[in-house]
Write a protein that holds these residues in place. Sequence first.
Motif, PDB file in Angstrom:
ATOM      1  N   LYS A  42       0.570  -1.473   0.179  1.00  0.00           N
ATOM      2  CA  LYS A  42       0.153   0.366  -0.596  1.00  0.00           C
ATOM      3  C   LYS A  42       0.793   1.833   0.203  1.00  0.00           C
ATOM      4  O   LYS A  42       2.146   1.273   0.955  1.00  0.00           O
ATOM      5  N   GLY A  43       0.537   2.276  -0.742  1.00  0.00           N
ATOM      6  CA  GLY A  43       1.127   3.582  -0.790  1.00  0.00           C
ATOM      7  C   GLY A  43      -0.184   4.530  -0.212  1.00  0.00           C
ATOM      8  O   GLY A  43      -1.575   4.157  -0.647  1.00  0.00           O
ATOM      9  N   GLY A  44       0.681   5.555   0.102  1.00  0.00           N
ATOM     10  CA  GLY A  44      -0.344   7.103   0.318  1.00  0.00           C
ATOM     11  C   GLY A  44       0.321   8.016   0.632  1.00  0.00           C
ATOM     12  O   GLY A  44       1.432   8.211   0.296  1.00  0.00           O
ATOM     13  N   ILE A  45      -0.463   9.214   1.562  1.00  0.00           N
ATOM     14  CA  ILE A  45      -0.137  10.172   1.600  1.00  0.00           C
ATOM     15  C   ILE A  45      -0.206  10.496   3.626  1.00  0.00           C
ATOM     16  O   ILE A  45      -1.304  10.170   3.242  1.00  0.00           O
ATOM     17  N   GLY A  46       0.776  11.266   3.823  1.00  0.00           N
ATOM     18  CA  GLY A  46       0.179  11.244   5.577  1.00  0.00           C
ATOM     19  C   GLY A  46       0.049  13.393   5.622  1.00  0.00           C
ATOM     20  O   GLY A  46       0.866  14.034   4.545  1.00  0.00           O
ATOM     21  N   SER A  57      -3.519  10.410   7.497  1.00  0.00           N
ATOM     22  CA  SER A  57      -2.759   9.621   6.412  1.00  0.00           C
ATOM     23  C   SER A  57      -4.175   9.203   5.503  1.00  0.00           C
ATOM     24  O   SER A  57      -5.282   8.632   6.116  1.00  0.00           O
ATOM     25  N   GLY A  58      -3.843   8.898   4.093  1.00  0.00           N
ATOM     26  CA  GLY A  58      -4.721   7.832   3.061  1.00  0.00           C
ATOM     27  C   GLY A  58      -4.261   7.072   2.843  1.00  0.00           C
ATOM     28  O   GLY A  58      -2.614   7.948   2.210  1.00  0.00           O
ATOM     29  N   ALA A  59      -4.143   6.334   1.582  1.00  0.00           N
ATOM     30  CA  ALA A  59      -3.655   4.758   1.046  1.00  0.00           C
ATOM     31  C   ALA A  59      -4.107   4.302   0.339  1.00  0.00           C
ATOM     32  O   ALA A  59      -6.066   3.986   0.601  1.00  0.00           O
ATOM     33  N   LEU A  60      -4.059   3.831  -0.454  1.00  0.00           N
ATOM     34  CA  LEU A  60      -4.878   2.721  -1.009  1.00  0.00           C
ATOM     35  C   LEU A  60      -3.982   1.908  -1.571  1.00  0.00           C
ATOM     36  O   LEU A  60      -2.484   1.443  -1.355  1.00  0.00           O
ATOM     37  N   GLY A  61      -4.410  -0.147  -1.631  1.00  0.00           N
ATOM     38  CA  GLY A  61      -3.278  -0.530  -1.427  1.00  0.00           C
ATOM     39  C   GLY A  61      -3.968  -1.896  -1.921  1.00  0.00           C
ATOM     40  O   GLY A  61      -5.278  -1.971  -2.446  1.00  0.00           O
ATOM     41  N   TYR A  62      -3.519  -3.105  -2.437  1.00  0.00           N
ATOM     42  CA  TYR A  62      -3.738  -4.684  -2.695  1.00  0.00           C
ATOM     43  C   TYR A  62      -3.364  -5.428  -1.542  1.00  0.00           C
ATOM     44  O   TYR A  62      -1.854  -6.149  -1.095  1.00  0.00           O
ATOM     45  N   ALA A  63      -3.839  -6.149  -0.994  1.00  0.00           N
ATOM     46  CA  ALA A  63      -3.962  -7.513  -0.124  1.00  0.00           C
ATOM     47  C   ALA A  63      -4.188  -8.846  -0.806  1.00  0.00           C
ATOM     48  O   ALA A  63      -5.193  -8.667  -1.960  1.00  0.00           O
ATOM     49  N   PHE A  64      -3.119  -9.432  -0.694  1.00  0.00           N
ATOM     50  CA  PHE A  64      -2.460 -10.811  -1.696  1.00  0.00           C
ATOM     51  C   PHE A  64      -3.018 -11.441  -1.170  1.00  0.00           C
ATOM     52  O   PHE A  64      -1.489 -12.208  -0.304  1.00  0.00           O
ATOM     53  N   ALA A  65      -4.108 -12.565  -1.345  1.00  0.00           N
ATOM     54  CA  ALA A  65      -3.898 -14.192  -0.884  1.00  0.00           C
ATOM     55  C   ALA A  65      -2.760 -15.586  -1.027  1.00  0.00           C
ATOM     56  O   ALA A  65      -3.679 -14.976  -2.220  1.00  0.00           O
ATOM     57  N   THR A  66      -2.241 -15.518  -1.113  1.00  0.00           N
ATOM     58  CA  THR A  66      -1.482 -16.164  -1.848  1.00  0.00           C
ATOM     59  C   THR A  66      -1.418 -17.752  -1.311  1.00  0.00           C
ATOM     60  O   THR A  66      -1.691 -18.511  -2.598  1.00  0.00           O
ATOM     61  N   LEU A  74      -9.124  -5.463  -3.152  1.00  0.00           N
ATOM     62  CA  LEU A  74      -7.841  -3.295  -3.301  1.00  0.00           C
ATOM     63  C   LEU A  74      -8.802  -3.191  -2.064  1.00  0.00           C
ATOM     64  O   LEU A  74     -10.133  -3.196  -2.286  1.00  0.00           O
ATOM     65  N   PHE A  75      -8.225  -2.201  -1.232  1.00  0.00           N
ATOM     66  CA  PHE A  75      -8.506  -1.129  -0.228  1.00  0.00           C
ATOM     67  C   PHE A  75      -8.041   0.193   0.121  1.00  0.00           C
ATOM     68  O   PHE A  75      -7.070   0.129  -0.660  1.00  0.00           O
ATOM     69  N   ALA A  76      -8.959   0.822   0.211  1.00  0.00           N
ATOM     70  CA  ALA A  76      -8.598   2.425   0.747  1.00  0.00           C
ATOM     71  C   ALA A  76      -8.491   2.694   2.134  1.00  0.00           C
ATOM     72  O   ALA A  76      -9.260   1.867   2.589  1.00  0.00           O
ATOM     73  N   ASP A  77      -7.582   3.030   2.782  1.00  0.00           N
ATOM     74  CA  ASP A  77      -7.695   3.569   4.237  1.00  0.00           C
ATOM     75  C   ASP A  77      -7.560   5.109   5.000  1.00  0.00           C
ATOM     76  O   ASP A  77      -7.090   5.641   4.020  1.00  0.00           O
ATOM     77  N   VAL A  78      -8.147   5.720   5.601  1.00  0.00           N
ATOM     78  CA  VAL A  78      -8.128   6.425   6.146  1.00  0.00           C
ATOM     79  C   VAL A  78      -7.345   6.102   7.314  1.00  0.00           C
ATOM     80  O   VAL A  78      -8.065   5.377   8.387  1.00  0.00           O
ATOM     81  N   PHE A  89      -0.435   6.360  18.984  1.00  0.00           N
ATOM     82  CA  PHE A  89      -1.968   6.101  19.061  1.00  0.00           C
ATOM     83  C   PHE A  89      -2.537   6.092  17.829  1.00  0.00           C
ATOM     84  O   PHE A  89      -2.564   7.193  17.071  1.00  0.00           O
ATOM     85  N   GLY A  90      -3.210   5.233  17.133  1.00  0.00           N
ATOM     86  CA  GLY A  90      -3.914   5.900  15.926  1.00  0.00           C
ATOM     87  C   GLY A  90      -4.894   4.848  15.868  1.00  0.00           C
ATOM     88  O   GLY A  90      -5.708   3.529  16.616  1.00  0.00           O
ATOM     89  N   ALA A  91      -5.810   5.731  15.216  1.00  0.00           N
ATOM     90  CA  ALA A  91      -7.249   4.630  14.830  1.00  0.00           C
ATOM     91  C   ALA A  91      -8.031   5.163  13.292  1.00  0.00           C
ATOM     92  O   ALA A  91      -7.314   5.862  12.495  1.00  0.00           O
ATOM     93  N   GLY A  92      -8.094   4.248  12.422  1.00  0.00           N
ATOM     94  CA  GLY A  92      -8.461   4.277  11.406  1.00  0.00           C
ATOM     95  C   GLY A  92      -9.718   3.172  10.634  1.00  0.00           C
ATOM     96  O   GLY A  92     -10.391   2.759  11.709  1.00  0.00           O
ATOM     97  N   LEU A  93     -10.118   3.585   9.530  1.00  0.00           N
ATOM     98  CA  LEU A  93     -10.630   3.194   8.753  1.00  0.00           C
ATOM     99  C   LEU A  93     -10.693   2.608   7.646  1.00  0.00           C
ATOM    100  O   LEU A  93     -10.163   3.006   6.606  1.00  0.00           O
ATOM    101  N   VAL A  94     -11.210   1.457   7.470  1.00  0.00           N
ATOM    102  CA  VAL A  94     -10.991   0.974   5.925  1.00  0.00           C
ATOM    103  C   VAL A  94     -12.152   0.073   4.887  1.00  0.00           C
ATOM    104  O   VAL A  94     -12.826  -0.001   5.867  1.00  0.00           O
ATOM    105  N   LEU A  95     -12.194   0.528   3.775  1.00  0.00           N
ATOM    106  CA  LEU A  95     -12.932   0.484   3.183  1.00  0.00           C
ATOM    107  C   LEU A  95     -12.829  -0.909   1.704  1.00  0.00           C
ATOM    108  O   LEU A  95     -11.167  -0.203   1.372  1.00  0.00           O
ATOM    109  N   ARG A  96     -13.232  -1.983   2.099  1.00  0.00           N
ATOM    110  CA  ARG A  96     -12.745  -2.680  -0.331  1.00  0.00           C
ATOM    111  C   ARG A  96     -13.333  -2.102  -0.743  1.00  0.00           C
ATOM    112  O   ARG A  96     -15.145  -1.975  -1.373  1.00  0.00           O
ATOM    113  N   LEU A  97     -12.398  -1.970  -1.784  1.00  0.00           N
ATOM    114  CA  LEU A  97     -13.149  -1.602  -2.568  1.00  0.00           C
ATOM    115  C   LEU A  97     -13.414  -2.879  -4.098  1.00  0.00           C
ATOM    116  O   LEU A  97     -14.349  -2.250  -4.740  1.00  0.00           O
TER     117      LEU A  97
END
Length: 101
Positions: A42-46, A57-66, A74-78, A89-97
């Motif tokens: 995943k990659g993004g910008i903070g 921060s926000g990011a876009l990424g890909y999770a590959f199940a081997t 494919l997912f996006a998170d903030v 300390f952090g908290a976030g949301l993940v959205l599966r695209l």
Amino acid sequence: DASLGVNSRWLPFVSLLGGKMRRSVWPTENFEGHCEPLVVLKGGIGYMVVPRQFEVSGALGYAFATDESDYSSLFADVYFNYLNRPWMFGAGLVLRLAGRR
């Protein structure tokens, strides 16, 4: 940040992560669990809202199940991070695209 000479509030990042995905299968009679290796890129910008204290921060990424690639997605998170060295300390949301639901 000071040792790297970072003066911008915008901080791009890229992450390569590995781990184990745990999922459950519920047939009519028995419960069956399944684990498989997972690789995430995943990659993004903070943005440092308060320098060296609070980041959004926000990011876009890909999770590959081997094992079974049908479970890749494919997912996006903030996320929101409070930085208090040496802790964060952090908290976030993940959205599966895209991917199996």
